[in-house]
Motif scaffolding. Sequence first.
Motif, PDB file in Angstrom:
ATOM      1  N   GLY A   1     -18.313  11.688  -3.667  1.00  0.00           N
ATOM      2  CA  GLY A   1     -17.554  12.492  -4.749  1.00  0.00           C
ATOM      3  C   GLY A   1     -16.216  11.998  -5.547  1.00  0.00           C
ATOM      4  O   GLY A   1     -16.340  11.920  -6.843  1.00  0.00           O
ATOM      5  N   THR A   2     -15.743  11.819  -4.588  1.00  0.00           N
ATOM      6  CA  THR A   2     -13.906  11.236  -5.171  1.00  0.00           C
ATOM      7  C   THR A   2     -13.416   9.936  -4.034  1.00  0.00           C
ATOM      8  O   THR A   2     -13.081   9.466  -4.751  1.00  0.00           O
ATOM      9  CB  THR A   2     -13.465  12.829  -4.330  1.00  0.00           C
ATOM     10  OG1 THR A   2     -13.646  14.011  -4.825  1.00  0.00           O
ATOM     11  CG2 THR A   2     -11.895  12.429  -4.873  1.00  0.00           C
ATOM     12  N   ASP A   3     -13.514   9.950  -3.499  1.00  0.00           N
ATOM     13  CA  ASP A   3     -13.238   8.623  -2.382  1.00  0.00           C
ATOM     14  C   ASP A   3     -14.554   7.656  -3.084  1.00  0.00           C
ATOM     15  O   ASP A   3     -15.456   7.452  -2.670  1.00  0.00           O
ATOM     16  CB  ASP A   3     -12.963   8.671  -0.942  1.00  0.00           C
ATOM     17  CG  ASP A   3     -11.684  10.098  -0.893  1.00  0.00           C
ATOM     18  OD1 ASP A   3     -11.333   9.503  -2.106  1.00  0.00           O
ATOM     19  OD2 ASP A   3     -11.576  10.360  -0.035  1.00  0.00           O
ATOM     20  N   GLU A   4     -14.186   6.462  -3.108  1.00  0.00           N
ATOM     21  CA  GLU A   4     -14.401   5.506  -2.817  1.00  0.00           C
ATOM     22  C   GLU A   4     -14.493   3.278  -2.371  1.00  0.00           C
ATOM     23  O   GLU A   4     -13.453   3.884  -1.827  1.00  0.00           O
ATOM     24  CB  GLU A   4     -14.985   4.607  -4.348  1.00  0.00           C
ATOM     25  CG  GLU A   4     -15.170   5.187  -5.766  1.00  0.00           C
ATOM     26  CD  GLU A   4     -15.113   4.612  -6.905  1.00  0.00           C
ATOM     27  OE1 GLU A   4     -15.882   3.689  -7.366  1.00  0.00           O
ATOM     28  OE2 GLU A   4     -14.671   5.473  -7.507  1.00  0.00           O
ATOM     29  N   VAL A   5     -15.318   2.650  -1.957  1.00  0.00           N
ATOM     30  CA  VAL A   5     -15.522   1.556  -1.018  1.00  0.00           C
ATOM     31  C   VAL A   5     -15.634   1.094  -1.614  1.00  0.00           C
ATOM     32  O   VAL A   5     -17.252   0.588  -2.945  1.00  0.00           O
ATOM     33  CB  VAL A   5     -16.365   1.829  -0.116  1.00  0.00           C
ATOM     34  CG1 VAL A   5     -16.604   0.806   0.618  1.00  0.00           C
ATOM     35  CG2 VAL A   5     -16.429   3.279   0.756  1.00  0.00           C
ATOM     36  N   ILE A   6     -15.092  -0.541  -2.174  1.00  0.00           N
ATOM     37  CA  ILE A   6     -15.115  -1.079  -2.530  1.00  0.00           C
ATOM     38  C   ILE A   6     -15.233  -2.370  -1.310  1.00  0.00           C
ATOM     39  O   ILE A   6     -14.497  -2.427  -0.426  1.00  0.00           O
ATOM     40  CB  ILE A   6     -13.529  -1.624  -3.692  1.00  0.00           C
ATOM     41  CG1 ILE A   6     -13.868  -3.081  -4.132  1.00  0.00           C
ATOM     42  CG2 ILE A   6     -12.571  -1.903  -3.000  1.00  0.00           C
ATOM     43  CD1 ILE A   6     -13.035  -3.093  -5.267  1.00  0.00           C
TER      44      ILE A   6
ATOM     45  N   LEU B   1      -5.698  11.321   2.956  1.00  0.00           N
ATOM     46  CA  LEU B   1      -6.448  12.438   2.946  1.00  0.00           C
ATOM     47  C   LEU B   1      -5.629  13.138   2.532  1.00  0.00           C
ATOM     48  O   LEU B   1      -5.852  14.508   1.465  1.00  0.00           O
ATOM     49  CB  LEU B   1      -5.973  13.086   4.936  1.00  0.00           C
ATOM     50  CG  LEU B   1      -6.719  12.857   6.277  1.00  0.00           C
ATOM     51  CD1 LEU B   1      -6.326  13.287   6.846  1.00  0.00           C
ATOM     52  CD2 LEU B   1      -8.657  13.012   5.607  1.00  0.00           C
ATOM     53  N   HIS B   2      -4.267  13.028   1.821  1.00  0.00           N
ATOM     54  CA  HIS B   2      -3.909  13.369   0.512  1.00  0.00           C
ATOM     55  C   HIS B   2      -3.133  12.791  -0.768  1.00  0.00           C
ATOM     56  O   HIS B   2      -2.877  13.562  -1.076  1.00  0.00           O
ATOM     57  CB  HIS B   2      -2.185  13.717   1.375  1.00  0.00           C
ATOM     58  CG  HIS B   2      -2.171  14.953   2.754  1.00  0.00           C
ATOM     59  ND1 HIS B   2      -2.200  14.098   3.985  1.00  0.00           N
ATOM     60  CD2 HIS B   2      -1.789  15.411   2.412  1.00  0.00           C
ATOM     61  CE1 HIS B   2      -2.242  15.456   4.965  1.00  0.00           C
ATOM     62  NE2 HIS B   2      -1.762  16.908   3.833  1.00  0.00           N
ATOM     63  N   ALA B   3      -4.252  11.733  -0.881  1.00  0.00           N
ATOM     64  CA  ALA B   3      -4.663  11.170  -2.186  1.00  0.00           C
ATOM     65  C   ALA B   3      -4.965  11.677  -2.825  1.00  0.00           C
ATOM     66  O   ALA B   3      -5.728  12.313  -2.024  1.00  0.00           O
ATOM     67  CB  ALA B   3      -3.994   9.946  -1.690  1.00  0.00           C
ATOM     68  N   ASP B   4      -5.012  11.670  -4.086  1.00  0.00           N
ATOM     69  CA  ASP B   4      -6.230  12.363  -4.689  1.00  0.00           C
ATOM     70  C   ASP B   4      -7.213  11.554  -5.311  1.00  0.00           C
ATOM     71  O   ASP B   4      -7.888  12.231  -5.240  1.00  0.00           O
ATOM     72  CB  ASP B   4      -5.277  12.489  -6.794  1.00  0.00           C
ATOM     73  CG  ASP B   4      -3.926  12.900  -6.719  1.00  0.00           C
ATOM     74  OD1 ASP B   4      -4.593  13.825  -6.470  1.00  0.00           O
ATOM     75  OD2 ASP B   4      -3.133  12.571  -7.163  1.00  0.00           O
ATOM     76  N   LYS B   5      -7.024  10.274  -4.648  1.00  0.00           N
ATOM     77  CA  LYS B   5      -8.447   9.414  -4.586  1.00  0.00           C
ATOM     78  C   LYS B   5      -8.013   7.975  -3.821  1.00  0.00           C
ATOM     79  O   LYS B   5      -7.509   7.683  -3.401  1.00  0.00           O
ATOM     80  CB  LYS B   5      -8.565   8.957  -5.992  1.00  0.00           C
ATOM     81  CG  LYS B   5      -9.837   7.858  -5.855  1.00  0.00           C
ATOM     82  CD  LYS B   5     -10.308   7.811  -7.601  1.00  0.00           C
ATOM     83  CE  LYS B   5     -12.161   6.935  -7.362  1.00  0.00           C
ATOM     84  NZ  LYS B   5     -13.266   7.454  -7.249  1.00  0.00           N
ATOM     85  N   VAL B   6      -9.247   8.506  -2.928  1.00  0.00           N
ATOM     86  CA  VAL B   6      -9.105   6.582  -1.526  1.00  0.00           C
ATOM     87  C   VAL B   6      -9.934   5.751  -2.474  1.00  0.00           C
ATOM     88  O   VAL B   6     -11.279   5.684  -2.582  1.00  0.00           O
ATOM     89  CB  VAL B   6      -9.100   7.431  -0.341  1.00  0.00           C
ATOM     90  CG1 VAL B   6      -9.380   6.268   0.352  1.00  0.00           C
ATOM     91  CG2 VAL B   6      -8.250   7.971  -0.182  1.00  0.00           C
TER      92      VAL B   6
END
Length: 787
Positions: A663-668, A585-590
């Motif tokens: 729009g910020t985080d992504e799933v791979i 939750l505190h990372a710039d991006k996940v």
Amino acid sequence: MANRHIKKVAVLGSGVMGSRIACHFANIGAEVLLLDIVPKEGTDRNKIVNEALAAALKSSPSPIYDKRFAKRISTGNFEDDLPKIKDCDWVIEVVVERLDIKQQVYTNVEKHRKPGTLITTNTSGIPIHGLLEGRSEDFAKHFCGTHFFNPPRYLPLLEIIPGTKTDPAVLSFLQEYGQRVLGKVTVLCKDTPAFIANRIGVFGIMGLFHLVEEMGLTVEEVDRLTGPALGRPKSATFRTADVVGLDTLVHVAKGVQDNCPTDEQNATFALPGYLQQMVEKNMLGSKTGKGFFFKDRSTPKGDILALDLKTLEYRPQVKPKFATLDAAKKEDNLVKRTALLYAGTDKAGEFYRKSFHGLFAYVSHRIPEITDQLYKIDDAMRAGFGWELGPFETWDAIGAKTALDAMNAAGVKVAPWVNDMIAAGNTSFYKVEGGKRLYYDIPSKSYKPVPRAEGTIVLSELPESSIVWKNNLARVYDIGDGILAVSWGGKMNVIGAEVIQGLNKAIDLAEAGYKGLVVYNDGALFTAGANVGMIFMMAVEQEYDDLDMAIRTFQNTMMRMRHSSIPVVAAPHQLCLGGGTELCLHADKVVAHAETYMGLVEFGVGVIPGGGGSKEFALRLSDELKEGDIRINALRERFLTIGQAKVSTSGEEAFALGYLRRGTDEVIVSRAHQLAYAKECALDLWEKGYTKPPMRKDIKVLGREGLGIVYIGANTMQSGNYISEHDTLISQKLGHVLCGGDLSEPTEVSEQYLLDLERKTFLELCMQRKTLERLQSIITSGKVLRN
């Protein structure tokens, strides 16, 4: 071939495998056409396929990341809709395992398939070369086996089996696409009976079926010995057999026995007497309700009874006890634990030596029959059967020469190449040199690099020189291009003092001379969360000042993740609970793996998220609210996510629960590519001119407006006996933090204000006897106590 794109896939056959393969292609964004036969009766010509897909979507665990993705699947039947395959880029045949039916399907496919389209079969038992009779040159060139393992979403193995005329470019494409897009471990196999994983895996199971008779062991004992203690699934041996179905196991075993007459262990694939009787009595496992275990629904709790293999009668389970297991469970490192198990002096140790010796000899003799490279056997067993260590990796854990000497003494014969390898002074099947993992290559009698997909990074294979800092649990790596990665180990990768030290040190180093930081873990999971044992000890000893400092340190570390001068990218996979979710939750991006199970689960142990998680949910609620929104509804959603300890069943579902940001985080989907992509994202943020974000002071909280609905909701739930009195207290405390405390009207507050409120509330709950009981329950039994 390099420009081949898969936009639309046809899956022919909607049974258990076909429907779930279709779901997995929908998971990765492909358009899917799922076809099956027309029913013999009725007017609904798509009844069979529609019911099969509906059953798959309702099954647990779900075959699909997000229910919305099911809209990517259209259904039809072979008579009306087969012409539609002309628009497909890949046709996968998953019909019944009968040569004549498959060939009939291929004849019809040839009428409509456009040249160049991939055409593959999911067969697990029919030789690939036997399926090509009467097929055109173009069909044969683009045809091979693509053997998915059930369930396709969760088991990462994809065996690729060439036909006699398969274009090598097709095989290369499928291996790369399987790994990068489908998230699979792709293993190129020879066209031999049962291919690689089932050949070895079913041998292992059949060997245990015979060994249990020889040693007089019970089903509970074998499952205790062959489960997590050995780095294998909890379902172990007999429970796995019940889930898979004895008929399926017997079918594969009989196929190997019939088709491999020269296999030196051919007799092992014959059914022991008790197994033959079980098949005759239709005791096939879960599908018939009776197998090695039986759920007695006549008892109040539905007791699970175990089968006595001598009488074939069910009896209450007896918890097995072995001195070797008791000693080994203290060792978290699986490699070291495996060596301890093998060296045991009791019946368990004898069992491990006999089963390992049989397995080691068998895999040694399968080269070059089923593969020329030993690493493919390990890859297949890890990805297809859920083993953490493959057979040759297990052999290395014990010591290649140690096990070989014991096997020679016991009269167990290995393939000659193993003796040659040891005689030449080589002491292991694998080794790491110069940042590369090497395997012993039998034809050349030398070590060669284990192939890796281009652009992937494996922390455990990086040279020692890449480690820029470490303590007992945490390590900070230089992964190139100015990016650091921090990783840690320990039981369940919990976050304790040493991990917190590692996270802070990683940020110190990154801010001093690097461009970004990735938080990532190798191994089975990301983290089970904060060290609950440490919290319990401080609380029970009433060391509240120390506990306050520990929580404050955790909060400060999370805030450093958010407010450092370099971008921080978190890359979780599998379990990511409690403090692990707070970190994300505190990372710039996940960059979350598709199989990431995120959740703020602190409510279950009697507290609220205390590492910034409650604060962050209040902050995100504030940011989401728009003019005209019904604020109480938005608050209720955020409150229930924490209050019901909701855990996402996939990376995609984590968006819906508010753990990830669209729009910020992504799933791979590809675990193999996750770290390299997370590094790329950190670099991209830096190159776009990353600036340290300021501390927020504009978080709008609802005060009494929100508290009223929280209190009413909690009291109503308690009155209806849905929650306990202690649940009500925790609910009120959680609402107090999310609403910013007892404020007379909606007010803008700072992050620090909310952190202080969160920490104070966490401490207050730790002073409650019922919270201590919940903490103790999770530590001693692993179970959530609802008191």
